[in-house]
Design a protein around this motif. Structure first.
Motif, PDB file in Angstrom:
ATOM      1  N   THR A  19       0.869  -1.177   0.000  1.00 23.75           N
ATOM      2  CA  THR A  19       0.000   0.000   0.000  1.00 23.75           C
ATOM      3  C   THR A  19       0.906   1.226   0.000  1.00 23.75           C
ATOM      4  N   ASP A  20       0.721   2.108  -0.995  1.00 18.64           N
ATOM      5  CA  ASP A  20       1.546   3.307  -1.135  1.00 18.64           C
ATOM      6  C   ASP A  20       0.751   4.532  -0.693  1.00 18.64           C
ATOM      7  N   ALA A  21       1.448   5.514  -0.163  1.00 16.52           N
ATOM      8  CA  ALA A  21       0.834   6.797   0.180  1.00 16.52           C
ATOM      9  C   ALA A  21       1.752   7.922  -0.270  1.00 16.52           C
ATOM     10  N   VAL A  22       1.148   8.990  -0.784  1.00 13.95           N
ATOM     11  CA  VAL A  22       1.889  10.164  -1.240  1.00 13.95           C
ATOM     12  C   VAL A  22       1.162  11.404  -0.749  1.00 13.95           C
ATOM     13  N   ALA A  27       1.811  23.472  -5.006  1.00 13.29           N
ATOM     14  CA  ALA A  27       2.952  24.380  -5.003  1.00 13.29           C
ATOM     15  C   ALA A  27       4.189  23.654  -5.518  1.00 13.29           C
ATOM     16  N   GLY A  28       5.179  24.415  -5.981  1.00 14.09           N
ATOM     17  CA  GLY A  28       6.433  23.789  -6.392  1.00 14.09           C
ATOM     18  C   GLY A  28       6.584  23.622  -7.876  1.00 14.09           C
ATOM     19  N   GLY A  29       5.907  24.426  -8.688  1.00 14.92           N
ATOM     20  CA  GLY A  29       6.089  24.347 -10.129  1.00 14.92           C
ATOM     21  C   GLY A  29       4.897  23.747 -10.823  1.00 14.92           C
ATOM     22  N   PRO A  30       4.970  23.644 -12.158  1.00 11.79           N
ATOM     23  CA  PRO A  30       3.818  23.174 -12.936  1.00 11.79           C
ATOM     24  C   PRO A  30       3.419  21.731 -12.638  1.00 11.79           C
ATOM     25  N   ARG A  31       4.344  20.925 -12.128  1.00 13.96           N
ATOM     26  CA  ARG A  31       4.026  19.535 -11.822  1.00 13.96           C
ATOM     27  C   ARG A  31       3.816  19.310 -10.332  1.00 13.96           C
ATOM     28  N   GLY A  32       3.715  20.394  -9.566  1.00  8.77           N
ATOM     29  CA  GLY A  32       3.498  20.257  -8.143  1.00  8.77           C
ATOM     30  C   GLY A  32       4.719  19.705  -7.438  1.00  8.77           C
ATOM     31  N   GLN A  33       4.503  19.220  -6.227  1.00  7.23           N
ATOM     32  CA  GLN A  33       5.630  18.756  -5.417  1.00  7.23           C
ATOM     33  C   GLN A  33       5.214  17.585  -4.542  1.00  7.23           C
ATOM     34  N   VAL A  34       5.996  16.516  -4.570  1.00  8.16           N
ATOM     35  CA  VAL A  34       5.807  15.392  -3.657  1.00  8.16           C
ATOM     36  C   VAL A  34       6.459  15.757  -2.333  1.00  8.16           C
ATOM     37  N   LEU A  35       5.648  15.937  -1.301  1.00  2.00           N
ATOM     38  CA  LEU A  35       6.170  16.323   0.012  1.00  2.00           C
ATOM     39  C   LEU A  35       6.697  15.126   0.792  1.00  2.00           C
ATOM     40  N   ALA A  36       6.065  13.967   0.607  1.00  2.00           N
ATOM     41  CA  ALA A  36       6.503  12.752   1.295  1.00  2.00           C
ATOM     42  C   ALA A  36       5.845  11.551   0.632  1.00  2.00           C
ATOM     43  N   LYS A  37       6.509  10.405   0.715  1.00  2.00           N
ATOM     44  CA  LYS A  37       5.945   9.165   0.186  1.00  2.00           C
ATOM     45  C   LYS A  37       6.381   8.015   1.085  1.00  2.00           C
ATOM     46  N   ASP A 565       8.132   4.400  -7.929  1.00  2.00           N
ATOM     47  CA  ASP A 565       7.553   3.469  -6.956  1.00  2.00           C
ATOM     48  C   ASP A 565       6.182   3.901  -6.470  1.00  2.00           C
ATOM     49  N   VAL A 566       5.833   5.182  -6.685  1.00  2.00           N
ATOM     50  CA  VAL A 566       4.523   5.660  -6.244  1.00  2.00           C
ATOM     51  C   VAL A 566       3.787   6.368  -7.375  1.00  2.00           C
ATOM     52  N   ALA A 567       4.051   5.962  -8.619  1.00  3.86           N
ATOM     53  CA  ALA A 567       3.401   6.610  -9.773  1.00  3.86           C
ATOM     54  C   ALA A 567       1.890   6.495  -9.677  1.00  3.86           C
ATOM     55  N   ASN A 568       1.409   5.317  -9.262  1.00  8.03           N
ATOM     56  CA  ASN A 568      -0.043   5.140  -9.151  1.00  8.03           C
ATOM     57  C   ASN A 568      -0.608   6.028  -8.047  1.00  8.03           C
ATOM     58  N   ALA A 569       0.139   6.159  -6.956  1.00  4.78           N
ATOM     59  CA  ALA A 569      -0.342   6.985  -5.858  1.00  4.78           C
ATOM     60  C   ALA A 569      -0.292   8.470  -6.197  1.00  4.78           C
ATOM     61  N   LEU A 570       0.549   8.842  -7.154  1.00  3.36           N
ATOM     62  CA  LEU A 570       0.642  10.241  -7.555  1.00  3.36           C
ATOM     63  C   LEU A 570      -0.392  10.611  -8.612  1.00  3.36           C
ATOM     64  N   GLY A 571      -0.794   9.624  -9.429  1.00  3.68           N
ATOM     65  CA  GLY A 571      -1.612   9.912 -10.598  1.00  3.68           C
ATOM     66  C   GLY A 571      -2.948  10.559 -10.324  1.00  3.68           C
TER      67      GLY A 571
END
Length: 670
Positions: A19-22, A27-37, A565-571
């Motif tokens: 189970t993945d979490a993101v 914020a952080g540009g046009p693609r946003g920002q991953v704060l934690a995963k 590793d968290v592409a699905n959780a980011l999508g």
């Protein structure tokens, strides 16, 4: 003036193994920002444990106040995996207006298996025949004891759902069990395929309901007061309540989210996307920045459904795939999947000596055993889902517990092996055994579980005999290397198979052709090469390992993003709500135009009035569905397709198909 802080989005993906979490911010540009995963093992006996493990780790890493989260979205491969592995609850299929021959069409009889079939109907224009529910009423008391739900399908319910509504009401009043009616899922003709889709939906209800309930319970405990959305198979978002009623639409949910994530992370508009998980590999095509959709409906586990989803080909190949040997060959090939096993390394980490001591016992035997390296363990699902077991199945199920039991101690005959497989297909029992994940542990390329248990399993597997009676590998390392090379080669072939199929060829047959197979050998006077016209985006936690050797096999590059590793959780955090509604206008006789819309049927004297009413109805229907699915700002588009014939130069109206599509951002993201 102080700038308004950007909202935070929590994304959860529940896969077969992890189970993945993101936590993501705009914020952080046009693609946003991953704060934690973060990742945690999926805990099938209680999905909330795995969810809380992943989400709590994300909240701790980011030091985020849960109250700051404005939207929670989730995807899952549980529904896809269940169909690929032939699992799901036992349900009763009630077919109205079908013949016995219809059971053989579209794989319906195969999908039904040993599940029971219940006993009117309407014609193609919605004209009613007499409906007799006495046989169904008599059968319900016994069916209630052995099934977890019902699927109801009338042959022409898309023209008139009245008989489905009657049967559904009777079942609900008598049994109080979940009931899926086919007209709720699809407005398309094709009774057998619609019945198949309804059957699969009914099987998945308890699984998706448990997932949503576990997630909602966790969010409440953590005081995350944000809407919960679920990714559908076409990449769109819908509310959790919507997904609970139509779990079939979550097949390919995880892969669809991965496609959105792949495009978001790489910026590539044209690519092949291959997402490898624990159970399956999902391959699809990105064209001009959008995933291709399958107009015929998603195919999963060999069944063609009526679910609109990405044109994804799902293969039973992953890090936890069953490793087996080709039967009857002098130099047997390594075979992988399609069944998922619990890796021995994972079982060893969870249960210690209960696993390793049995593996050591089997290694001390002078000769290899057919059941070496195999264990059975309960999945921990609620007891009510074990309804309808035969006597032999019930006895074997009672003998299996929460601690893995060596299969060579459990089974006393070959017949019991088939019984064990039936328990696995019902989702009641897991089998643990040697997998590519174990091979990676043996070679030091993976180290998150128990490498000692993995090595013992590899030693046992390496002792298996070829057609000459010799061990198939001299060392556990040699065997493990063969397994990983096989996985990469099969991955390349599945990617090429998908590409050939998208080009209109028979993908599997083309890949199996001697010329394509020979290209790897680099021998012979005539050389043959195959190359993709676009790169591959490799997704999944194990993609860096298994896809490192892809480029020479596919004739193009392979891009593995940093957060693969968290592409699905980011999508899903960049997705939109998208729902549709349909209506049809037919002409049962000259001068009469019949509108079938939702659960109503109306007649008109002229074509224009019927079409206008159809367009008005679908706008109203789709607006309500969009609201139910989780958006209040939907844009609606309506399209009408006419079928006509020409007789002696005159156009004759046959049918009109009216479709409304509503799309918009989720409420909390507006």
């Amino acid at each position: 003036m102080t700038a308004k802080p950007k909202p935070l989005f929590l994304r959860i993906d529940t896969g077969g193994t992890y189970t993945d979490a993101v936590l993501w911010s705009e914020a952080g540009g046009p693609r946003g920002q991953v704060l934690a995963k973060a990742k945690a093992l999926t805990t099938r006996h209680d999905l909330a444990v795995g969810i809380s493990g992943a989400v709590d780790a994300v909240l701790e890493k980011s030091a985020t106040d849960p109250a700051a989260i404005k939207l929670v979205s989730m995807s899952t491969t549980l529904a896809t995996n269940a169909l690929v592995e032939g699992q799901g609850g036992r349900v009763a299929l009630v077919m109205i207006g079908f013949s016995e021959a219809d059971l053989a069409r579209d794989g319906l009889k195969t999908a039904l298996g040993t599940d029971p079939v219940g006993p009117g109907g309407h014609d193609v224009h919605g004209n009613a025949a007499k409906l007799d529910l006495s046989a169904l009423q008599a059968a319900l008391p016994e069916l209630e004891k052995s099934v977890s739900g019902f699927a109801v399908c009338a042959y022409f319910a898309t023209r008139n759902p009245a008989h489905e509504l009657e049967a559904r009401s009777l079942i609900r009043e008598t049994t109080h069990l979940p009931v899926t009616a086919s007209h709720e899922l699809s407005a398309k003709l094709g009774g057998p395929r619609r019945a198949l889709t309804t059957l699969l939906n009914a099987r998945l209800i308890s699984m998706i309901d448990r997932l949503v309930a576990a997630t909602e319970g966790f969010l409440e405990v953590r005081k995350i007061a944000a809407p919960l959305m679920v990714v559908r198979g076409d990449g769109a978002l819908v509310s959790a309540a919507f997904a609970r009623q139509r779990p079939i639409e979550t097949i390919l949910s995880g892969p669809a989210a991965s496609l959105v994530g792949a495009r978001h992370m790489t910026g590539l508009d044209n690519a092949m996307v291959s997402d490898i998980g624990g159970t399956t590999t999902d391959v699809a095509v990105l064209d001009k920045g959008r995933p291709r959709l399958d107009p015929e409906g998603a195919t999963v586990g060999g069944f063609r459904t009526m679910v609109e989803a990405v044109a994804m080909r799902t293969f039973g190949l992953g890090g936890d795939s069953e490793v087996a040997l080709e039967d009857g060959a002098l130099n047997p090939k390594i075979l992988l999947g399609p069944r998922r096993l619990v890796p021995l390394a994972l079982a060893g980490m969870a249960h210690g000596a209960a696993v390793t001591a049995e593996l050591e016992r089997q290694l001390r035997a002078p000769n290899p055993g057919r059941m070496d390296g195999r264990f059975a363990v309960r999945t921990g699902v609620p007891d009510r889902l074990a309804a309808g077991l035969t006597g032999a199945e019930a006895r074997l199920y009672e003998a299996i517990g929460a601690v893995p039991l060596a299969v060579d101690r459990l089974l006393t005959s070959n017949a019991q092996n088939a019984t064990l497989n039936r328990l696995v297909s019902r989702g009641l029992v897991h089998v643990a055994g040697f997998t590519p994940s174990d091979a990676a542990h043996v070679l030091g390329k993976q180290a998150n579980w128990d490498p000692a248990a993995a090595r013992l399993g590899a030693e046992l597997f390496a002792r298996k005999r070829d057609g000459r009676g010799q061990p198939i590998a001299p060392t556990p390392e040699v065997l493990s290397e063969r397994v990983l090379v096989t996985l990469t080669r099969w991955s390349a072939e599945y990617i090429l198979e998908t590409a050939f199929a998208e080009d209109g060829l028979d993908g599997a047959a083309t890949v199996a052709h001697a010329l394509v197979q020979r290209r790897r050998a680099h021998t012979g006077i005539a050389r043959f090469t195959v190359a993709l016209d676009r790169p591959v985006i490799g997704l999944g936690a194990s993609a860096p390992l298994h896809y490192a050797g892809l480029p020479p096999l596919i004739g193009n590059g392979c891009v593995v993003p940093e957060d693969t590793d968290v592409a699905n959780a980011l999508g899903a955090v960049v997705g939109q709500v998208r729902v549709s509604a349909e209506a049809r206008v037919s002409q049962p006789k000259e001068g009469l135009f019949r509108l079938a819309s939702g659960e109503t049927l109306r007649d008109f004297r002229d074509e224009a009035s019927a079409i206008a009413a159809a367009e008005s109805d679908v706008r109203t229907l789709v607006a309500q569905r969009a609201k139910d699915a989780g958006t209040d700002s939907a844009e609606i588009e309506v399209a009408t397709e006419f079928k006509v014939s020409t007789i002696e130069g005159q156009h004759m109206f046959i049918e009109a198909h009216v479709v409304a599509v509503a799309s918009g951002r989720p409420r909390a993201a507006i």
